[in-house]
Structures are given as structure tokens and as C-alpha cells.
Write a protein that holds these residues in place. Structure first.
Motif, PDB file in Angstrom:
ATOM      1  N   ALA A  60      29.508   4.797  27.846  1.00 35.39           N
ATOM      2  CA  ALA A  60      29.309   3.381  27.511  1.00 35.39           C
ATOM      3  C   ALA A  60      28.175   3.271  26.516  1.00 35.39           C
ATOM      4  CB  ALA A  60      28.957   2.606  28.780  1.00 35.39           C
ATOM      5  N   PRO A  61      28.271   2.301  25.585  1.00 33.30           N
ATOM      6  CA  PRO A  61      27.174   2.147  24.613  1.00 33.30           C
ATOM      7  C   PRO A  61      25.905   1.638  25.291  1.00 33.30           C
ATOM      8  CG  PRO A  61      28.933   0.528  24.221  1.00 33.30           C
ATOM      9  CD  PRO A  61      29.396   1.404  25.326  1.00 33.30           C
ATOM     10  N   ARG A  62      24.773   2.166  24.829  1.00 38.85           N
ATOM     11  CA  ARG A  62      23.480   1.839  25.456  1.00 38.85           C
ATOM     12  C   ARG A  62      22.971   0.472  24.997  1.00 38.85           C
ATOM     13  NH1 ARG A  62      20.005   6.495  23.766  1.00 38.85           N
ATOM     14  NH2 ARG A  62      19.946   5.318  21.831  1.00 38.85           N
ATOM     15  N   GLU A  63      23.067   0.216  23.696  1.00 36.40           N
ATOM     16  CA  GLU A  63      22.545  -1.048  23.161  1.00 36.40           C
ATOM     17  C   GLU A  63      23.653  -2.099  23.138  1.00 36.40           C
ATOM     18  OE1 GLU A  63      22.224   1.880  21.542  1.00 36.40           O
ATOM     19  OE2 GLU A  63      20.078   2.289  21.755  1.00 36.40           O
ATOM     20  N   SER A  64      23.244  -3.354  23.311  1.00 38.08           N
ATOM     21  CA  SER A  64      24.213  -4.452  23.168  1.00 38.08           C
ATOM     22  C   SER A  64      24.534  -4.638  21.686  1.00 38.08           C
ATOM     23  CB  SER A  64      23.627  -5.753  23.729  1.00 38.08           C
ATOM     24  OG  SER A  64      22.565  -6.165  22.888  1.00 38.08           O
ATOM     25  N   VAL A  65      25.591  -5.371  21.414  1.00 38.12           N
ATOM     26  CA  VAL A  65      25.953  -5.674  20.016  1.00 38.12           C
ATOM     27  C   VAL A  65      24.793  -6.397  19.336  1.00 38.12           C
ATOM     28  CG1 VAL A  65      27.492  -7.062  18.566  1.00 38.12           C
ATOM     29  CG2 VAL A  65      28.432  -5.710  20.458  1.00 38.12           C
ATOM     30  N   ASP A  66      24.214  -7.384  20.026  1.00 37.58           N
ATOM     31  CA  ASP A  66      23.118  -8.161  19.425  1.00 37.58           C
ATOM     32  C   ASP A  66      21.927  -7.268  19.079  1.00 37.58           C
ATOM     33  OD1 ASP A  66      24.661 -10.357  19.663  1.00 37.58           O
ATOM     34  OD2 ASP A  66      23.608 -11.207  21.391  1.00 37.58           O
ATOM     35  N   GLU A  67      21.614  -6.353  19.995  1.00 37.54           N
ATOM     36  CA  GLU A  67      20.487  -5.429  19.722  1.00 37.54           C
ATOM     37  C   GLU A  67      20.764  -4.584  18.488  1.00 37.54           C
ATOM     38  OE1 GLU A  67      18.370  -3.192  23.186  1.00 37.54           O
ATOM     39  OE2 GLU A  67      20.305  -3.888  23.938  1.00 37.54           O
ATOM     40  N   MET A  68      21.984  -4.052  18.411  1.00 38.12           N
ATOM     41  CA  MET A  68      22.335  -3.211  17.267  1.00 38.12           C
ATOM     42  C   MET A  68      22.252  -3.995  15.959  1.00 38.12           C
ATOM     43  SD  MET A  68      22.749  -0.082  17.942  1.00 38.12           S
ATOM     44  CE  MET A  68      23.421   0.489  16.394  1.00 38.12           C
ATOM     45  N   VAL A 119      30.660  -9.169  13.316  1.00 35.00           N
ATOM     46  CA  VAL A 119      29.370  -9.792  12.981  1.00 35.00           C
ATOM     47  C   VAL A 119      28.855  -9.217  11.654  1.00 35.00           C
ATOM     48  CG1 VAL A 119      26.966 -10.099  13.684  1.00 35.00           C
ATOM     49  CG2 VAL A 119      28.780 -10.263  15.394  1.00 35.00           C
ATOM     50  N   LEU A 120      28.935  -7.899  11.496  1.00 38.62           N
ATOM     51  CA  LEU A 120      28.474  -7.283  10.239  1.00 38.62           C
ATOM     52  C   LEU A 120      29.281  -7.795   9.046  1.00 38.62           C
ATOM     53  CD1 LEU A 120      27.913  -3.568  11.359  1.00 38.62           C
ATOM     54  CD2 LEU A 120      26.129  -5.220  10.758  1.00 38.62           C
ATOM     55  N   LYS A 121      30.570  -7.995   9.253  1.00 36.35           N
ATOM     56  CA  LYS A 121      31.438  -8.448   8.148  1.00 36.35           C
ATOM     57  C   LYS A 121      31.098  -9.864   7.682  1.00 36.35           C
ATOM     58  CE  LYS A 121      35.924  -7.853   8.642  1.00 36.35           C
ATOM     59  NZ  LYS A 121      37.182  -7.716   9.403  1.00 36.35           N
ATOM     60  N   LYS A 122      30.467 -10.647   8.562  1.00 42.55           N
ATOM     61  CA  LYS A 122      30.136 -12.039   8.178  1.00 42.55           C
ATOM     62  C   LYS A 122      29.078 -12.081   7.086  1.00 42.55           C
ATOM     63  CE  LYS A 122      31.345 -14.431  12.390  1.00 42.55           C
ATOM     64  NZ  LYS A 122      30.810 -14.709  13.720  1.00 42.55           N
ATOM     65  N   THR A 149      38.325  -0.698  27.415  1.00 49.19           N
ATOM     66  CA  THR A 149      38.668  -1.866  26.594  1.00 49.19           C
ATOM     67  C   THR A 149      37.444  -2.741  26.316  1.00 49.19           C
ATOM     68  OG1 THR A 149      40.837  -1.823  27.569  1.00 49.19           O
ATOM     69  CG2 THR A 149      40.248  -3.844  26.435  1.00 49.19           C
ATOM     70  N   GLN A 150      36.603  -2.929  27.322  1.00 52.24           N
ATOM     71  CA  GLN A 150      35.458  -3.829  27.115  1.00 52.24           C
ATOM     72  C   GLN A 150      34.516  -3.286  26.037  1.00 52.24           C
ATOM     73  OE1 GLN A 150      33.712  -2.613  31.275  1.00 52.24           O
ATOM     74  NE2 GLN A 150      32.121  -3.787  30.233  1.00 52.24           N
ATOM     75  N   TYR A 151      34.415  -1.957  25.931  1.00 49.36           N
ATOM     76  CA  TYR A 151      33.523  -1.395  24.915  1.00 49.36           C
ATOM     77  C   TYR A 151      34.204  -1.327  23.547  1.00 49.36           C
ATOM     78  CZ  TYR A 151      30.906  -0.391  29.110  1.00 49.36           C
ATOM     79  OH  TYR A 151      30.246  -0.528  30.301  1.00 49.36           O
ATOM     80  N   ALA A 152      35.521  -1.133  23.554  1.00 53.47           N
ATOM     81  CA  ALA A 152      36.250  -1.243  22.278  1.00 53.47           C
ATOM     82  C   ALA A 152      36.099  -2.668  21.739  1.00 53.47           C
ATOM     83  CB  ALA A 152      37.719  -0.883  22.476  1.00 53.47           C
ATOM     84  N   ASP A 153      36.097  -3.646  22.654  1.00 55.73           N
ATOM     85  CA  ASP A 153      35.884  -5.044  22.239  1.00 55.73           C
ATOM     86  C   ASP A 153      34.472  -5.246  21.673  1.00 55.73           C
ATOM     87  OD1 ASP A 153      38.433  -5.663  23.022  1.00 55.73           O
ATOM     88  OD2 ASP A 153      37.852  -6.581  24.933  1.00 55.73           O
ATOM     89  N   SER A 154      33.487  -4.535  22.256  1.00 55.28           N
ATOM     90  CA  SER A 154      32.109  -4.627  21.724  1.00 55.28           C
ATOM     91  C   SER A 154      32.058  -4.074  20.301  1.00 55.28           C
ATOM     92  CB  SER A 154      31.136  -3.801  22.574  1.00 55.28           C
ATOM     93  OG  SER A 154      31.109  -4.275  23.880  1.00 55.28           O
TER      94      SER A 154
END
Ligand SMILES: [Zn+2]
Length: 275
Positions: A203-211, A254-257, A242-247
Motif C-alpha cells: 500500500a502507498p505510504r503517503e496520501s495523494v494530497d501529501e504527494m 490532480v497533476l493533470k489539472k 482497487t482502492q490504491y489504483a484509484d489513489s
């Protein structure tokens, strides 16, 4: 047969004959033979940078590790972003994983297949790996051959070091393995930031927002290896649920915005492009 097809047949099949039957001999072909054959982009062809942009290099290690590799590949494709998979031959067991590697190799320019050693540093025995540089070098060559990797781009297992054209820096800068790889034209790619792994969990350690915050900060304070470029390291296996693929999807969305952000494969990183 239309004119184009006639010319194509004429050019491809009859190089020694000056004209096709239904064409006057003096008339020069209107179609260049090089344009008849569809061209596929070749990895390593340099790109021109736009100084108003920020270049993001997603570099995912240890492929093939399905379903994580498959999920990441799908997310990158669906979101229309480029990425690099640093693959390990040792993980390519059985026909499904072989097909997965084949599809990454064939997926250029969207995805690039690169070299992360055959054995992942003698099965994570890094001190032995880096202390036996000849064996380690051969391990990279074996990986290149078995996975049919078309670029001389390497990420060292368990190690953040950069090398290109005699310029070497990072944790293993003095190691003879790195010098030999550099002398033989390999480009070694480290990373600026890692989307890490939770302890003992896929599982990824950092949240999307943190990254997103950490990446923004690195761009803003200029602390990346190259200005306006960021190499992000992560691992396919973190995104198998699936939940992490969604992350991962949300992270990319977010980066694409930000219109400054451009996603590129690592063959377009400056130290790789510089011959
Ligand atoms: Zn690795």
C-alpha cells in the motif's frame, strides 16, 4: 489499383526496375518509399523542452508484478500519461508476465521498458551485489537480453545514484559497477521523490494530497536533480488493490489539472538525451 498502391508496389518490390508497366519510364515516382512504411517512434529520440513547463517522469520499479503492473498500466493509459517501467527479469515467470513485459515494450511512446537488473541485486542482497561489480554488471546485461530492453537506461536496485557521460553522483558514486556502466554508455537514473510503501503492506505510504504537496514544494524550491523536472519513484505492487489504483488515478488527475505539467518517459530526461 490506385496510384498510391501502384507506386508502393513499384517502389517496394522492384527496386531495379525504373518504372511500373502502366507508368511512363521517364516519370519520377511522386511518393517517397520511406513514407510508404509506417514509422513507429523510436525510444531515445530527443525532444525539445518548453521552459514554461514542468516535466514529470513517473518511474515504477520491479515490474512485472501483476495485478499491480496491470492496474498501473491501465491507469496510465486511461489518463493518457506517459510512464516508465523499470523491470526485473527474475519476476518474469510464466507466459502471462512475459506478455505483460512484451506489451510494455510494444507500448512505447506511452510506456517505456527499462532495466532494473535481472535478479534485483541478487535477491535484495545489495552489499554482495555492489561488492561484486563484474557479476552485477552481467546481471544487468542478462536482464537487457532476456527482456529485450531497447534502451540503455538503468535504475540500480535499492540505490539512488545518477550517472551519465562521466558525471556520477549519489549513494554509490564511487562503486566500480557504476563507473563501468557509465563507461559503456548506460545512463543511471535515480529519483527526486518516492511514493513509498507502508511497512509490511502493499500500500502507498503517503496520501495523494501529501504527494501533490511534496512535489509542488520540490518544484518550487528547485531541489530536484534538474530544474523543472521531477523523477518520481514508486512500485507497481503498491497499486494492486482497487482502492490504491484509484489513489493513483486521483494523483494523476490532480497533476493533470496544472497546465504546466507534462508527463514524459525517462528516455526524454536531460541526462539521457545528452549524448
Ligand atoms: Zn527495485
Amino acid at each position: 489499383m490506385n496510384t498510391f498502391k501502384t507506386l508502393a508496389v513499384c517502389l517496394v518490390a522492384t527496386a531495379s526496375i525504373t518504372a511500373c508497366k502502366n507508368k511512363p519510364a521517364a516519370e519520377k515516382p511522386a511518393v517517397d518509399s520511406s513514407k510508404i512504411v509506417a514509422t513507429k517512434p523510436v525510444p531515445g529520440t530527443p525532444i525539445k523542452y518548453d521552459s514554461s513547463k514542468r516535466y514529470i517522469f513517473l518511474t515504477w520499479d520491479d515490474s512485472p508484478q501483476p495485478p499491480g503492473t496491470t492496474n498501473c498500466r491501465n491507469v496510465f493509459h486511461q489518463e493518457g500519461v506517459k510512464a516508465t517501467f523499470f523491470a526485473v527479469g527474475f519476476n518474469q515467470v510464466g507466459p502471462f508476465k512475459k506478455r505483460l513485459i512484451d506489451s510494455i515494450r510494444a507500448g512505447y511512446p506511452e510506456v517505456l521498458l527499462a532495466n532494473h537488473s535481472y535478479s534485483h541485486g541478487f535477491n535484495d542482497k545489495y552489499s554482495k551485489f555492489y561488492n561484486t561489480p563484474d557479476s552485477a554488471y552481467n546481471d544487468f546485461m542478462r536482464n537487457e537480453k532476456e527482456l529485450n530492453i531497447g534502451v540503455k537506461i538503468i535504475r540500480l536496485p535499492g540505490n539512488n545514484t545518477w550517472a551519465s557521460n562521466g558525471k556520477i553522483h549519489g549513494q554509490k558514486a564511487d562503486n566500480p559497477l557504476i563507473k563501468r556502466l557509465d563507461n559503456t554508455g548506460y545512463k543511471i537514473i535515480g529519483w527526486d521523490i518516492e511514493w513509498g510503501q507502508q511497512a509490511k503492506m502493499k500500500a502507498p505510504r503517503e496520501s495523494v494530497d501529501e504527494m501533490i504537496r511534496n512535489i509542488g514544494q520540490k518544484f518550487d524550491d528547485g531541489s530536484t536533480n534538474e530544474a523543472n523536472m521531477i523523477v518520481i519513484l514508486s512500485h507497481d505492487r503498491l497499486f494492486e488493490k482497487t482502492q490504491y489504483a484509484d489513489s493513483l488515478r486521483k494523483f494523476i488527475q490532480v497533476l493533470k489539472k496544472d497546465p504546466r505539467n507534462v508527463f514524459e518517459t525517462i528516455d526524454h530526461y536531460p541526462s539521457v538525451q545528452n549524448k
